[in-house]
Design a protein around this motif. Structure first.
Motif, PDB file in Angstrom:
ATOM      1  N   GLU A 221    -101.951 -11.546 -45.077  1.00  0.00           N
ATOM      2  CA  GLU A 221    -101.079 -12.697 -45.271  1.00  0.00           C
ATOM      3  C   GLU A 221     -99.803 -12.293 -46.016  1.00  0.00           C
ATOM      4  OE1 GLU A 221    -101.312 -15.718 -43.908  1.00  0.00           O
ATOM      5  OE2 GLU A 221    -102.972 -14.730 -42.885  1.00  0.00           O
ATOM      6  N   ALA A 222     -98.673 -12.740 -45.501  1.00  0.00           N
ATOM      7  CA  ALA A 222     -97.401 -12.386 -46.115  1.00  0.00           C
ATOM      8  C   ALA A 222     -97.177 -13.202 -47.377  1.00  0.00           C
ATOM      9  CB  ALA A 222     -96.280 -12.638 -45.119  1.00  0.00           C
ATOM     10  N   THR A 223     -96.540 -12.585 -48.378  1.00  0.00           N
ATOM     11  CA  THR A 223     -96.193 -13.334 -49.577  1.00  0.00           C
ATOM     12  C   THR A 223     -94.758 -13.830 -49.474  1.00  0.00           C
ATOM     13  OG1 THR A 223     -95.678 -11.222 -50.595  1.00  0.00           O
ATOM     14  CG2 THR A 223     -97.790 -12.199 -51.127  1.00  0.00           C
ATOM     15  N   PHE A 224     -93.794 -12.895 -49.577  1.00  0.00           N
ATOM     16  CA  PHE A 224     -92.415 -13.310 -49.337  1.00  0.00           C
ATOM     17  C   PHE A 224     -91.728 -12.257 -48.486  1.00  0.00           C
ATOM     18  CE2 PHE A 224     -92.199 -10.614 -53.044  1.00  0.00           C
ATOM     19  CZ  PHE A 224     -91.026  -9.892 -52.877  1.00  0.00           C
ATOM     20  N   PHE A 225     -90.782 -12.670 -47.706  1.00  0.00           N
ATOM     21  CA  PHE A 225     -89.998 -11.788 -46.859  1.00  0.00           C
ATOM     22  C   PHE A 225     -90.875 -10.900 -45.972  1.00  0.00           C
ATOM     23  CE2 PHE A 225     -86.595  -8.784 -45.795  1.00  0.00           C
ATOM     24  CZ  PHE A 225     -85.574  -9.679 -45.585  1.00  0.00           C
ATOM     25  N   GLY A 226     -92.034 -11.442 -45.578  1.00  0.00           N
ATOM     26  CA  GLY A 226     -92.888 -10.671 -44.695  1.00  0.00           C
ATOM     27  C   GLY A 226     -93.649  -9.557 -45.379  1.00  0.00           C
ATOM     28  N   PHE A 227     -93.557  -9.450 -46.709  1.00  0.00           N
ATOM     29  CA  PHE A 227     -94.331  -8.437 -47.426  1.00  0.00           C
ATOM     30  C   PHE A 227     -95.747  -8.942 -47.617  1.00  0.00           C
ATOM     31  CE2 PHE A 227     -90.101  -7.159 -49.246  1.00  0.00           C
ATOM     32  CZ  PHE A 227     -90.125  -5.845 -48.804  1.00  0.00           C
ATOM     33  N   THR A 228     -96.721  -8.053 -47.448  1.00  0.00           N
ATOM     34  CA  THR A 228     -98.074  -8.406 -47.851  1.00  0.00           C
ATOM     35  C   THR A 228     -98.113  -8.278 -49.366  1.00  0.00           C
ATOM     36  OG1 THR A 228     -98.826  -6.132 -47.716  1.00  0.00           O
ATOM     37  CG2 THR A 228     -99.033  -7.458 -45.729  1.00  0.00           C
ATOM     38  N   ARG A 229     -99.212  -8.735 -49.969  1.00  0.00           N
ATOM     39  CA  ARG A 229     -99.285  -8.725 -51.428  1.00  0.00           C
ATOM     40  C   ARG A 229     -99.061  -7.323 -52.032  1.00  0.00           C
ATOM     41  NH1 ARG A 229    -100.938 -13.022 -54.456  1.00  0.00           N
ATOM     42  NH2 ARG A 229    -101.554 -14.116 -52.575  1.00  0.00           N
ATOM     43  N   PRO A 230     -99.794  -6.321 -51.548  1.00  0.00           N
ATOM     44  CA  PRO A 230     -99.542  -4.973 -52.115  1.00  0.00           C
ATOM     45  C   PRO A 230     -98.119  -4.468 -51.861  1.00  0.00           C
ATOM     46  CG  PRO A 230    -101.337  -4.913 -50.489  1.00  0.00           C
ATOM     47  CD  PRO A 230    -100.896  -6.317 -50.592  1.00  0.00           C
ATOM     48  N   GLN A 231     -97.578  -4.798 -50.688  1.00  0.00           N
ATOM     49  CA  GLN A 231     -96.204  -4.377 -50.398  1.00  0.00           C
ATOM     50  C   GLN A 231     -95.219  -5.039 -51.338  1.00  0.00           C
ATOM     51  OE1 GLN A 231     -95.900  -5.368 -46.248  1.00  0.00           O
ATOM     52  NE2 GLN A 231     -96.180  -3.249 -45.594  1.00  0.00           N
ATOM     53  N   ALA A 232     -95.461  -6.323 -51.622  1.00  0.00           N
ATOM     54  CA  ALA A 232     -94.579  -7.051 -52.526  1.00  0.00           C
ATOM     55  C   ALA A 232     -94.599  -6.405 -53.904  1.00  0.00           C
ATOM     56  CB  ALA A 232     -95.010  -8.513 -52.617  1.00  0.00           C
ATOM     57  N   ALA A 233     -95.811  -6.028 -54.355  1.00  0.00           N
ATOM     58  CA  ALA A 233     -95.925  -5.367 -55.650  1.00  0.00           C
ATOM     59  C   ALA A 233     -95.169  -4.045 -55.641  1.00  0.00           C
ATOM     60  CB  ALA A 233     -97.401  -5.130 -55.977  1.00  0.00           C
ATOM     61  N   ALA A 234     -95.343  -3.278 -54.568  1.00  0.00           N
ATOM     62  CA  ALA A 234     -94.655  -1.996 -54.461  1.00  0.00           C
ATOM     63  C   ALA A 234     -93.140  -2.197 -54.415  1.00  0.00           C
ATOM     64  CB  ALA A 234     -95.124  -1.245 -53.216  1.00  0.00           C
ATOM     65  N   PHE A 235     -92.707  -3.241 -53.723  1.00  0.00           N
ATOM     66  CA  PHE A 235     -91.275  -3.481 -53.629  1.00  0.00           C
ATOM     67  C   PHE A 235     -90.688  -3.844 -54.986  1.00  0.00           C
ATOM     68  CE2 PHE A 235     -87.636  -6.373 -52.913  1.00  0.00           C
ATOM     69  CZ  PHE A 235     -86.788  -5.458 -52.318  1.00  0.00           C
ATOM     70  N   LEU A 236     -91.402  -4.700 -55.724  1.00  0.00           N
ATOM     71  CA  LEU A 236     -90.916  -5.058 -57.052  1.00  0.00           C
ATOM     72  C   LEU A 236     -90.839  -3.826 -57.948  1.00  0.00           C
ATOM     73  CD1 LEU A 236     -92.637  -8.511 -57.668  1.00  0.00           C
ATOM     74  CD2 LEU A 236     -90.251  -8.014 -57.060  1.00  0.00           C
ATOM     75  N   ALA A 237     -91.841  -2.953 -57.835  1.00  0.00           N
ATOM     76  CA  ALA A 237     -91.821  -1.714 -58.609  1.00  0.00           C
ATOM     77  C   ALA A 237     -90.597  -0.878 -58.221  1.00  0.00           C
ATOM     78  CB  ALA A 237     -93.104  -0.925 -58.366  1.00  0.00           C
ATOM     79  N   LEU A 238     -90.319  -0.832 -56.916  1.00  0.00           N
ATOM     80  CA  LEU A 238     -89.168  -0.075 -56.435  1.00  0.00           C
ATOM     81  C   LEU A 238     -87.868  -0.630 -57.018  1.00  0.00           C
ATOM     82  CD1 LEU A 238     -88.099   2.114 -54.434  1.00  0.00           C
ATOM     83  CD2 LEU A 238     -87.905   0.307 -52.739  1.00  0.00           C
ATOM     84  N   VAL A 239     -87.741  -1.965 -57.023  1.00  0.00           N
ATOM     85  CA  VAL A 239     -86.534  -2.587 -57.562  1.00  0.00           C
ATOM     86  C   VAL A 239     -86.371  -2.238 -59.035  1.00  0.00           C
ATOM     87  CG1 VAL A 239     -85.415  -4.790 -58.104  1.00  0.00           C
ATOM     88  CG2 VAL A 239     -86.498  -4.463 -55.877  1.00  0.00           C
TER      89      VAL A 239
END
Lengths: 258, 331
Positions: free
Chosen positions: B19-37
């Motif tokens: 399930e996507a959280t925001f912008f098509g990211f799955t939950r783990p991807q969203a976490a990884a993206f925030l870490a990247l930012v």
């Protein structure tokens, strides 16, 4: 509307001098299930590829719904409502079962070139996709990757995907190849059901399937049409018996797989 | 054989929810993206911005490359052409015409995309090794064009490219100021690629990668989709090159050389093909190595070679792919 939906005249395919399909004249009547049978190497699958334009013809003409489609591209054939399946199971293994069916529904939007839009737009097709999956008994698998499905279910998914396009005519390439007895029966029932209101051209090796299913049968041997007619007529034809006995003993009757 | 039957419907539990959280990211991807930012925002206070800019430019380049190999299954061996031409055009525009940096960057990206139209049109007619060879041959033509054409400065390249003022207002001459432009372009490009992959268009791309004949038989004109993906990838590679020219203040033949095409393959492979974060991790690993092992001179190539072999033999999913596999998530 003409009685004949798909017609070929003098359809020929040569590969570097080898004639794979020779001067085939085929007439498929609207609303029927038409079988294309023949021993190994008879040119059945080549015929299929010619009809769906996955191979270009060397000579001859193909018309569909009275329209000359000899020089169209395969994707355009599909858009005319003439949709094929493949001998090897044709699913998208890394997409979910639901996404597989949705891809067919998605095409109805026209071209999906909108790379800036979210995927969630496609949720509008979910309910229709689930209906189609229910039809072939795959509801519980919707969220699984298609690649994880057992073989028989992959074929069922393939039929659901094809049906999603609401095809006028379906071309099925050996839908029961490699299946267990139970699965063969289920697929035969499924094909019969989905053939309602459609035309089906079916390549098949399994004569038992053809007998129970097809209204008309065309027998190919060495790339040419050997005989045509209903099952009783064709199976009594001595040439057909010889062709089958010559290369694939034991199937001349209707005895394969008992 | 119950396994192969069709009617009995008793599947196991579906795999981990996507399930996507925001912008098509799955939950783990969203976490990884925030870490990247967070990393992107914090690191210039810790590490040299000049090094970080180089890293981010190559990361974007690798992401652009990965769009083709990871999601369409096309291995381009000529992406240096778009990267290098993007660098040359943006550098030349900034230096000779004195355009503002955002215009120079857009020109560079447009150059990559425009070049991608005829090149992609030719290359997508083939797949696999033949596709790679055609892209390589076309990129070599671009290289020789760059050697001969006067505006590239030949062996010298275009040097001392002025960064100018962003929108004519913000002075970018300090590395720290320029870094935020690079970071912005990188994050924007990264999000764009993620959106492309998770769009209706991206869905068709993945279908083509999985089974092109089937996609055709469903009525998709797959060549059009492949060309579109190719042009997007080339445009983003051009964007990366353009930003790099301004950030490093130099555009040279190295940028269009085939070794650059090879390097981006290496980065994506080491990071993890077909993962959204892989190319970033791969670029970070390779650029860091090149910078901090620079004292070993030519030995860097040997070390890279060993890593390449190790990646192919031991961790074929790449850094991010292996991590994702360990955590059982898709990154």
């Amino acid at each position: 509307m003409s009685d004949t939906i798909l017609e070929t005249e003098g359809m020929t395919k040569e590969f570097r001098g080898f004639v794979a399909v020779s001067d085939v004249r085929l007439q498929v009547k609207r609303g029927t299930i038409h079988g294309l049978i023949g021993p190994n190497g008879a040119g059945k699958t080549t015929c299929f590829n010619l009809l769906t334009k996955f191979l270009p013809v060397t000579r001859g003409k193909i018309s569909y719904e009275g329209r000359d489609i000899t020089n169209l591209k395969p994707a355009d054939i599909a858009r005319l409502g003439l949709v094929r399946s493949f001998q090897i199971s044709a699913v998208f293994p890394h997409l979910t079962v639901l996404e597989n069916v949705r891809l067919a529904l998605q095409r109805a939007r026209g071209n999906s070139f909108d790379f800036w839009r979210p995927e969630s737009l496609l949720k509008q097709y979910d309910s229709r996709a689930m209906e189609l999956l229910e039809d072939v008994g795959l509801t519980g698998y919707a969220r699984h990757n298609a690649g994880e499905l057992p073989y028989g279910r992959k074929r069922a998914l393939e039929i659901a995907t094809t049906l999603a396009l609401e095809p006028t005519m379906m071309l099925l390439d050996e839908p029961t190849a490699g299946m267990t007895h139970d699965d063969v029966d289920r697929i035969v029932t499924l094909v019969k059901r989905v053939a309602a209101g459609r035309t089906v051209l079916l390549v098949e090796h399994n004569l038992k399937v053809v007998e129970g299913l097809c209204d008309t049968i065309t027998v190919l041997a060495r790339g040419a049409v050997l005989a045509q007619g209903d099952y009783a007529t064709v199976s009594r034809n001595p040439e057909v018996q010889a062709a089958y006995l010559g290369t694939d003993p034991g199937i001349a009757g209707s005895t394969q797989h008992g | 054989m119950a396994e192969g039957s069709i009617a009995t419907a008793s599947p196991g539990a579906p795999p981990a929810t996507d399930e996507a959280t925001f912008f098509g990211f799955t939950r783990p991807q969203a976490a990884a993206f925030l870490a990247l930012v967070v990393i992107v925002l914090a690191s210039p206070f810790v590490v040299y911005p000049f090094f970080l800019m180089k890293l981010l430019c190559f990361a974007l380049f690798a992401c652009a490359f990965n769009l083709l190999i990871g999601y369409v299954g096309l291995l381009s061996f000529g992406h240096a052409a778009y990267f290098g031409m993007g660098a040359y055009v943006s550098g030349y525009a900034a230096k000779a015409w004195g355009v503002t940096p955002e215009v120079a960057i857009l020109l560079g990206a447009a150059t990559g995309a425009l070049l991608g139209i005829p090149f992609g049109w030719l290359a997508i007619r083939r797949t696999g090794i033949y596709f790679a060879m055609i892209t390589l041959a076309l990129a070599q033509m671009v290289y020789f064009f760059c050697v001969q054409a006067p505006f590239t400065g030949g062996e010298d390249g275009i040097q001392a490219i002025p960064r100018g003022h962003l929108f004519g207002i913000f002075d970018l001459s300090s590395d720290f100021a320029m870094y935020w432009v690079v970071a912005g372009v990188f994050l924007g490009g990264f999000l764009l690629i993620h959106r492309v992959v998770h769009s209706p268009f991206g869905q068709v791309l993945k279908a083509i990668r999985d089974n092109e004949p089937r996609a055709i038989s469903l009525g998709y004109r797959t060549d059009d989709y492949k060309l579109m993906a190719f042009v997007l990838s080339a445009g983003l590679a051009g964007l990366a090159g353009a930003v790099k020219a301004l950030a490093m203040r130099i555009a040279t033949l190295t940028d269009v050389l085939w070794t650059m095409s090879g390097e981006v393959v290496l980065m994506s492979l080491v990071g993890g093909l077909g993962t959204i974060f892989g190319p970033v991790a791969g670029a970070a690993a390779i650029v860091t190595m090149q910078t901090y092992l620079a004292e070993f001179g030519a030995w860097v190539l040997v070390i890279q070679g060993v890593i390449f072999i190790a990646a192919v033999l031991a961790f074929r999913r790449g850094i991010v792919g292996e991590i994702g596999n360990l955590l059982r998530v898709k990154l």
